[in-house]
Design a protein around this motif. Structure first.
Motif, PDB file in Angstrom:
ATOM      1  N   ILE A 130     -34.411  27.643  -3.411  1.00  0.00           N
ATOM      2  CA  ILE A 130     -34.607  28.548  -2.279  1.00  0.00           C
ATOM      3  C   ILE A 130     -36.040  28.460  -1.766  1.00  0.00           C
ATOM      4  CG2 ILE A 130     -34.542  30.942  -1.517  1.00  0.00           C
ATOM      5  CD1 ILE A 130     -31.793  29.778  -2.079  1.00  0.00           C
ATOM      6  N   LEU A 131     -36.993  28.480  -2.691  1.00  0.00           N
ATOM      7  CA  LEU A 131     -38.404  28.366  -2.305  1.00  0.00           C
ATOM      8  C   LEU A 131     -38.657  27.052  -1.578  1.00  0.00           C
ATOM      9  CD1 LEU A 131     -41.403  29.180  -2.375  1.00  0.00           C
ATOM     10  CD2 LEU A 131     -41.514  28.214  -4.693  1.00  0.00           C
ATOM     11  N   ALA A 132     -38.035  25.968  -2.040  1.00  0.00           N
ATOM     12  CA  ALA A 132     -38.247  24.662  -1.408  1.00  0.00           C
ATOM     13  C   ALA A 132     -37.793  24.683   0.047  1.00  0.00           C
ATOM     14  CB  ALA A 132     -37.496  23.583  -2.182  1.00  0.00           C
ATOM     15  N   ILE A 133     -36.666  25.334   0.326  1.00  0.00           N
ATOM     16  CA  ILE A 133     -36.157  25.399   1.697  1.00  0.00           C
ATOM     17  C   ILE A 133     -37.116  26.185   2.586  1.00  0.00           C
ATOM     18  CG2 ILE A 133     -34.298  26.303   3.151  1.00  0.00           C
ATOM     19  CD1 ILE A 133     -32.398  25.755   0.772  1.00  0.00           C
ATOM     20  N   VAL A 134     -37.567  27.334   2.112  1.00  0.00           N
ATOM     21  CA  VAL A 134     -38.460  28.175   2.913  1.00  0.00           C
ATOM     22  C   VAL A 134     -39.814  27.497   3.112  1.00  0.00           C
ATOM     23  CG1 VAL A 134     -39.647  30.393   3.012  1.00  0.00           C
ATOM     24  CG2 VAL A 134     -37.306  30.285   2.178  1.00  0.00           C
ATOM     25  N   ALA A 135     -40.364  26.916   2.047  1.00  0.00           N
ATOM     26  CA  ALA A 135     -41.670  26.252   2.153  1.00  0.00           C
ATOM     27  C   ALA A 135     -41.596  25.030   3.067  1.00  0.00           C
ATOM     28  CB  ALA A 135     -42.167  25.846   0.767  1.00  0.00           C
ATOM     29  N   ALA A 136     -40.480  24.313   3.019  1.00  0.00           N
ATOM     30  CA  ALA A 136     -40.305  23.164   3.920  1.00  0.00           C
ATOM     31  C   ALA A 136     -40.281  23.624   5.366  1.00  0.00           C
ATOM     32  CB  ALA A 136     -39.018  22.419   3.575  1.00  0.00           C
ATOM     33  N   VAL A 147     -32.809  19.520  -1.176  1.00  0.00           N
ATOM     34  CA  VAL A 147     -33.256  18.125  -1.058  1.00  0.00           C
ATOM     35  C   VAL A 147     -32.989  17.607   0.350  1.00  0.00           C
ATOM     36  CG1 VAL A 147     -32.845  15.756  -1.849  1.00  0.00           C
ATOM     37  CG2 VAL A 147     -32.998  17.621  -3.513  1.00  0.00           C
ATOM     38  N   GLY A 148     -31.820  17.937   0.902  1.00  0.00           N
ATOM     39  CA  GLY A 148     -31.502  17.504   2.256  1.00  0.00           C
ATOM     40  C   GLY A 148     -32.461  18.062   3.283  1.00  0.00           C
ATOM     41  N   VAL A 149     -32.823  19.349   3.148  1.00  0.00           N
ATOM     42  CA  VAL A 149     -33.773  19.964   4.084  1.00  0.00           C
ATOM     43  C   VAL A 149     -35.135  19.291   3.976  1.00  0.00           C
ATOM     44  CG1 VAL A 149     -35.033  22.085   4.606  1.00  0.00           C
ATOM     45  CG2 VAL A 149     -32.579  22.180   4.149  1.00  0.00           C
ATOM     46  N   LEU A 150     -35.581  19.031   2.758  1.00  0.00           N
ATOM     47  CA  LEU A 150     -36.878  18.378   2.561  1.00  0.00           C
ATOM     48  C   LEU A 150     -36.899  16.987   3.192  1.00  0.00           C
ATOM     49  CD1 LEU A 150     -37.540  19.411  -1.144  1.00  0.00           C
ATOM     50  CD2 LEU A 150     -38.950  20.072   0.812  1.00  0.00           C
ATOM     51  N   VAL A 151     -35.845  16.227   2.974  1.00  0.00           N
ATOM     52  CA  VAL A 151     -35.786  14.873   3.539  1.00  0.00           C
ATOM     53  C   VAL A 151     -35.756  14.930   5.059  1.00  0.00           C
ATOM     54  CG1 VAL A 151     -34.350  12.806   3.743  1.00  0.00           C
ATOM     55  CG2 VAL A 151     -34.701  13.860   1.499  1.00  0.00           C
ATOM     56  N   LEU A 152     -34.947  15.815   5.613  1.00  0.00           N
ATOM     57  CA  LEU A 152     -34.824  15.926   7.070  1.00  0.00           C
ATOM     58  C   LEU A 152     -36.159  16.278   7.719  1.00  0.00           C
ATOM     59  CD1 LEU A 152     -32.975  15.996   9.568  1.00  0.00           C
ATOM     60  CD2 LEU A 152     -32.570  18.417   9.093  1.00  0.00           C
ATOM     61  N   LEU A 153     -36.859  17.262   7.160  1.00  0.00           N
ATOM     62  CA  LEU A 153     -38.132  17.669   7.753  1.00  0.00           C
ATOM     63  C   LEU A 153     -39.226  16.645   7.487  1.00  0.00           C
ATOM     64  CD1 LEU A 153     -38.139  21.527   7.166  1.00  0.00           C
ATOM     65  CD2 LEU A 153     -37.628  20.244   9.244  1.00  0.00           C
ATOM     66  N   HIS A 154     -39.137  15.930   6.375  1.00  0.00           N
ATOM     67  CA  HIS A 154     -40.093  14.838   6.138  1.00  0.00           C
ATOM     68  C   HIS A 154     -39.954  13.766   7.216  1.00  0.00           C
ATOM     69  CE1 HIS A 154     -42.389  11.690   4.147  1.00  0.00           C
ATOM     70  NE2 HIS A 154     -41.334  10.907   4.243  1.00  0.00           N
ATOM     71  N   LEU A 155     -38.718  13.399   7.520  1.00  0.00           N
ATOM     72  CA  LEU A 155     -38.495  12.395   8.560  1.00  0.00           C
ATOM     73  C   LEU A 155     -38.942  12.914   9.919  1.00  0.00           C
ATOM     74  CD1 LEU A 155     -34.990  11.024   7.480  1.00  0.00           C
ATOM     75  CD2 LEU A 155     -37.231   9.938   7.181  1.00  0.00           C
ATOM     76  N   LEU A 156     -38.693  14.192  10.189  1.00  0.00           N
ATOM     77  CA  LEU A 156     -39.094  14.754  11.482  1.00  0.00           C
ATOM     78  C   LEU A 156     -40.604  14.672  11.664  1.00  0.00           C
ATOM     79  CD1 LEU A 156     -37.797  17.904  13.222  1.00  0.00           C
ATOM     80  CD2 LEU A 156     -40.254  17.697  12.860  1.00  0.00           C
ATOM     81  N   LEU A 157     -41.370  15.040  10.634  1.00  0.00           N
ATOM     82  CA  LEU A 157     -42.827  15.036  10.754  1.00  0.00           C
ATOM     83  C   LEU A 157     -43.408  13.627  10.670  1.00  0.00           C
ATOM     84  CD1 LEU A 157     -43.774  18.142   8.570  1.00  0.00           C
ATOM     85  CD2 LEU A 157     -43.892  17.952  11.060  1.00  0.00           C
ATOM     86  N   ARG A 158     -42.715  12.754   9.965  1.00  0.00           N
ATOM     87  CA  ARG A 158     -43.296  11.454   9.684  1.00  0.00           C
ATOM     88  C   ARG A 158     -42.993  10.399  10.743  1.00  0.00           C
ATOM     89  NH1 ARG A 158     -46.329   9.382   5.069  1.00  0.00           N
ATOM     90  NH2 ARG A 158     -46.470   7.156   5.472  1.00  0.00           N
ATOM     91  N   VAL A 159     -41.755  10.391  11.265  1.00  0.00           N
ATOM     92  CA  VAL A 159     -41.358   9.251  12.100  1.00  0.00           C
ATOM     93  C   VAL A 159     -40.998   9.614  13.528  1.00  0.00           C
ATOM     94  CG1 VAL A 159     -40.506   8.053  10.049  1.00  0.00           C
ATOM     95  CG2 VAL A 159     -38.910   9.372  11.431  1.00  0.00           C
ATOM     96  N   THR A 160     -40.938  10.899  13.877  1.00  0.00           N
ATOM     97  CA  THR A 160     -40.529  11.253  15.241  1.00  0.00           C
ATOM     98  C   THR A 160     -41.740  11.564  16.121  1.00  0.00           C
ATOM     99  OG1 THR A 160     -40.337  13.642  14.838  1.00  0.00           O
ATOM    100  CG2 THR A 160     -38.426  12.273  14.289  1.00  0.00           C
ATOM    101  N   VAL A 161     -41.521  11.468  17.414  1.00  0.00           N
ATOM    102  CA  VAL A 161     -42.573  11.825  18.371  1.00  0.00           C
ATOM    103  C   VAL A 161     -42.922  13.298  18.241  1.00  0.00           C
ATOM    104  CG1 VAL A 161     -43.126  12.010  20.823  1.00  0.00           C
ATOM    105  CG2 VAL A 161     -41.879  10.008  19.978  1.00  0.00           C
ATOM    106  N   LEU A 162     -41.910  14.128  18.034  1.00  0.00           N
ATOM    107  CA  LEU A 162     -42.160  15.560  17.861  1.00  0.00           C
ATOM    108  C   LEU A 162     -43.100  15.812  16.699  1.00  0.00           C
ATOM    109  CD1 LEU A 162     -41.545  18.530  18.517  1.00  0.00           C
ATOM    110  CD2 LEU A 162     -39.536  18.349  17.014  1.00  0.00           C
TER     111      LEU A 162
END
Length: 347
Positions: free
Chosen positions: A80-86, A203-218
């Motif tokens: 739960i903490l991982a989702i909120v912190a992400a 884990v899915g939320v962490l991966v999704l937000l990692h990709l958003l910050l790392r590889v997207t224009v946004l």
């Protein structure tokens, strides 16, 4: 021509020697200092994580700390903490704060249970939690960007007052537990391959937000805003819209975590927030001292969450009282923030 130019050539060195001192050369650093600068800034947090694991393994009987059962417990307790912190990480990336995350999660927890009871549908509870928490995120973003309310003050007011008021309206006695659908606990208590669904979702939320910050224009625009908002504005980046998106992501993460919390415990409770606010910020600031010093990123946040989970679990197993754990977490937050600032200046 020759007689007048020669003295000028000779005068320059003399002037330096007679009055104007040359710029001082940078002091030579010792081998130990160079090692710390090169490796400590990037891997210091990982080193602490390994040392904590070694210490608690030695202190617990038969290496209980590193047993598969205990490691599974740590993952489940930190999901739960991982989702909120992400979700909080993009807000920190743009240089803002969201202090409403605990209140938003609690409201989502109560609403998901309340709606599920009223409609007999778990899906309705999930959608309500996501929609309401997401709208809180949108409202935070509009408040900060349009109304120009400082995020620290604005989100603190939302979390401590406005959302608490709505929580009392939804559940005057502080809990919603009777009449929940039979499948309400599936997402929080079910498992696959021996691992709870909630861990897989985290884990899915962490991966999704990692990709958003790392590889997207946004994601690149978010980092640009956090680095230099004036330069980002001159570059044509729509700071207002992107800021609203960052707060909305935080809100949606709270909504998802709120439903999963209710599903995990089989009830909606006003006590669900607990130390979530402190823990989420601590995890993110620990992450800002990992790999990329002074920069918030999802991989660092995940390491911060694991560090807190291991710390809490290890202290409990080694006999520390529940009163000592928040004290240690507070000290860890102070150290993490200080380290991020100090190492950021040195780098």
């Amino acid at each position: 021509m020759t007689s007048t130019s020669a003295p000028a050539v000779e005068a320059a060195p003399a002037a330096v020697g007679d009055g104007v001192s040359a710029p001082p050369s940078p002091p030579r650093r010792s081998a130990a200092r160079r090692f710390v600068d090169r490796y400590g800034q990037r891997y210091g947090t990982l080193t602490v994580l390994v040392l904590l694991a070694a210490y608690f393994t030695i202190r617990t009987e038969n290496g209980l700390f590193l047993s598969s059962a205990n490691l599974s417990t740590i993952l489940q307790s930190t999901a739960i903490l991982a989702i909120v912190a992400a979700g909080l990480t993009p807000v920190l990336v743009i240089g803002a704060f969201d202090l409403s995350i605990a209140g938003n999660l609690v409201l989502a927890t109560l609403l998901s249970a309340k709606v599920a009871v009223a409609t007999g549908s778990t899906d309705a509870g999930i959608l309500t939690a996501l929609a309401v928490a997401g709208l809180v995120g949108v409202a935070n973003g509009v408040m900060v960007t349009v109304l120009r309310v400082p995020p620290f003050i604005g989100t603190l007011a939302v979390g401590l007052f406005i959302l608490v008021g709505f929580q009392q309206k939804v559940a005057p006695d502080g809990t919603v537990s009777l009449g929940l659908p039979a499948n309400f606990g599936t997402w929080g208590q079910g498992s696959v391959l021996g691992i709870r669904y909630v861990v897989w979702i985290a884990v899915g939320v962490l991966v999704l937000l990692h990709l958003l910050l790392r590889v997207t224009v946004l994601g690149r625009h978010m980092y640009a805003i956090g680095s230099n908002p004036d330069a980002a504005r001159l570059a044509g980046i729509r700071i207002g819209w992107i800021s609203v998106i960052a707060f909305t992501i935080s809100g949606l993460a709270c909504g998802l975590a709120g439903f999963l919390t209710a599903s995990l415990f089989g009830l909606g409770s006003a006590q669900a927030g607990g130390s979530l606010l402190l823990d989420a910020f601590t995890a993110c600031f620990i992450g800002a001292s990992t790999f990329i010093v002074g920069r918030f990123h999802i991989v660092g946040t995940a390491i911060g969450v694991l560090t807190l989970g291991m710390l809490t679990n290890g202290l409990t197993l080694t006999g520390w009282s529940s009163d000592d754990v928040p004290i240690v977490k507070g000290l860890v937050l102070i150290i993490a923030v200080a380290a991020a600032g100090l190492l950021g200046r040195r780098s």
